[in-house]
Design a protein around this motif. Structure first.
Motif, short mmCIF file in Angstrom:
data_model
loop_
_atom_site.label_atom_id
_atom_site.label_comp_id
_atom_site.label_asym_id
_atom_site.label_seq_id
_atom_site.Cartn_x
_atom_site.Cartn_y
_atom_site.Cartn_z
N GLN A 114 -7.74 -0.58 -3.59
CA GLN A 114 -7.53 -1.88 -2.94
C GLN A 114 -8.77 -2.36 -2.18
N GLU A 115 -9.86 -1.64 -2.36
CA GLU A 115 -11.15 -2.02 -1.74
C GLU A 115 -11.01 -2.11 -0.22
N LEU A 116 -10.39 -1.08 0.36
CA LEU A 116 -10.18 -1.00 1.80
C LEU A 116 -10.99 0.17 2.37
N ALA A 117 -11.54 -0.03 3.55
CA ALA A 117 -12.29 1.02 4.23
C ALA A 117 -11.34 1.89 5.05
N VAL A 118 -11.74 3.12 5.29
CA VAL A 118 -10.98 3.98 6.20
C VAL A 118 -11.14 3.44 7.62
N LEU A 119 -10.20 3.85 8.47
CA LEU A 119 -10.28 3.44 9.87
C LEU A 119 -11.31 4.27 10.63
N ILE A 123 -2.82 -1.49 -10.84
CA ILE A 123 -2.63 -2.20 -9.58
C ILE A 123 -3.17 -3.62 -9.76
N ILE A 124 -2.32 -4.58 -9.50
CA ILE A 124 -2.69 -5.99 -9.64
C ILE A 124 -2.72 -6.59 -8.23
N ILE A 125 -3.91 -6.84 -7.73
CA ILE A 125 -4.07 -7.40 -6.39
C ILE A 125 -3.87 -8.91 -6.45
N LYS A 156 -6.57 10.40 10.97
CA LYS A 156 -7.55 11.25 10.29
C LYS A 156 -6.87 12.16 9.28
N ASN A 157 -5.71 12.69 9.64
CA ASN A 157 -4.98 13.57 8.72
C ASN A 157 -4.59 12.82 7.45
N VAL A 158 -4.12 11.59 7.61
CA VAL A 158 -3.72 10.79 6.45
C VAL A 158 -4.94 10.47 5.60
N GLU A 159 -6.03 10.10 6.25
CA GLU A 159 -7.22 9.69 5.49
C GLU A 159 -7.97 10.87 4.88
N ASN A 160 -7.56 12.07 5.19
CA ASN A 160 -8.15 13.26 4.54
C ASN A 160 -7.49 13.58 3.20
N LEU A 161 -6.41 12.88 2.87
CA LEU A 161 -5.68 13.17 1.63
C LEU A 161 -6.32 12.42 0.46
N PRO A 162 -6.61 13.12 -0.63
CA PRO A 162 -7.31 12.49 -1.77
C PRO A 162 -6.57 11.29 -2.35
N PHE A 163 -5.23 11.36 -2.46
CA PHE A 163 -4.52 10.24 -3.07
C PHE A 163 -4.48 9.03 -2.14
N VAL A 164 -4.59 9.24 -0.84
CA VAL A 164 -4.69 8.11 0.09
C VAL A 164 -6.06 7.45 -0.07
N LEU A 165 -7.09 8.25 -0.13
CA LEU A 165 -8.43 7.70 -0.35
C LEU A 165 -8.50 6.94 -1.67
N LEU A 219 0.83 -1.21 0.00
CA LEU A 219 0.00 0.00 0.00
C LEU A 219 0.87 1.26 0.00
N VAL A 220 2.12 1.13 0.46
CA VAL A 220 3.03 2.28 0.51
C VAL A 220 3.47 2.70 -0.89
N PRO A 221 4.11 1.82 -1.70
CA PRO A 221 4.43 2.24 -3.07
C PRO A 221 3.20 2.51 -3.91
N HIS A 222 2.09 1.86 -3.62
CA HIS A 222 0.83 2.16 -4.30
C HIS A 222 0.48 3.63 -4.10
N THR A 223 0.61 4.11 -2.87
CA THR A 223 0.33 5.52 -2.58
C THR A 223 1.33 6.43 -3.27
N ALA A 224 2.59 6.00 -3.33
CA ALA A 224 3.60 6.78 -4.04
C ALA A 224 3.22 6.96 -5.50
N LEU A 225 2.68 5.92 -6.13
CA LEU A 225 2.22 6.04 -7.51
C LEU A 225 1.02 6.97 -7.61
N ALA A 226 0.14 6.92 -6.62
CA ALA A 226 -1.00 7.84 -6.62
C ALA A 226 -0.55 9.29 -6.48
#
Length: 214
Positions: free
Chosen positions: A209-214, A34-36, A194-203, A15-22
């Motif tokens: 990856q079909e993951l919910a926010v915390l 992205i190939i899961i 919350k700060n991380v999950e407020n970022l559009p590229f993180v969302l 999920l880390v390099p995935h976010t870097a690509l985003a």
């Protein structure tokens, strides 16, 4: 220009390099796939021909193939410098980002091994020994989380701005939450999530990856 493909395990450290690509998509308008992968697919002959370790992440850029988080992040940073995945400051500022990235990668992440795969730590251990090992691992994780929690006093992110080190910390906090580790004593971490999950590229990465926010 070839389109980058990243093989990931859902919710794991890729999920880390995935976010870097985003982040690179936001700065350079790149395309990527992205190939899961399932754990079974990681051991397939086709995948092992690309990565004999049978692990993820794995980045493919045309004929170029690269594994290991640190190497992939370094490649993305070099190829898409406008994404500033390590930060926008001088060499000392970037070095601090790398310090936090190394802490999560080398200290915090390995601490979860006893929770995810206790048999790899203590082969053939009885149930009581496994429980003791996992309890010790949880305590160690909470203790390690004290360091980023202290760093986040009066700051939204570890190095003052969002970098890919923050994403790696966030991923481990997702694991801690899933494993029901109580880190509530580290009060800055709830705000950090919350700060991380407020970022559009993180969302975006969570959605891909079909993951919910915390």
């Amino acid at each position: 220009m070839s389109q980058i493909k990243l093989h990931v395990l859902q919710g794991a450290c890729p999920l880390v390099p995935h976010t870097a690509l985003a982040m690179a998509k936001a700065s350079d308008n790149i395309d990527y796939d992205i190939i899961i992968m399932s754990r079974e697919a990681l051991k397939s002959a086709e995948y092992l021909a690309l990565n004999p370790k049978g692990s993820a992440p794995l980045l493919r850029d045309g004929e170029f193939v690269l594994s290991q988080n640190f190497a992939i992040l370094s490649y993305i940073n070099a190829k898409f410098p406008k994404a500033h995945i390590f930060g926008k400051g001088d060499e000392q500022h970037i070095a601090k980002t790398l310090q936090w990235l190394a802490f999560v990668n080398s200290d915090l992440h390995p601490s979860f091994k006893a929770l995810f795969n206790p048999n790899a730590v203590l082969p053939n251990a009885d149930e009581n020994l496994v429980k003791a090992l996992q309890q010790q691992a949880k305590e160690n994780i909470v203790n390690l989380l004290r360091l980023p929690n202290d760093e986040l006093n009066n700051k939204d992110f570890l190095n003052g701005e969002f970098t890919i080190a923050d994403m790696y910390l966030y991923v481990t906090l997702r694991w801690a939450t899933a494993m029901q580790i109580d880190f509530s004593q580290h009060t800055n971490l709830a705000k950090f999530i919350k700060n991380v999950e407020n970022l559009p590229f993180v969302l975006q990465t969570l959605k891909e990856q079909e993951l919910a926010v915390l």
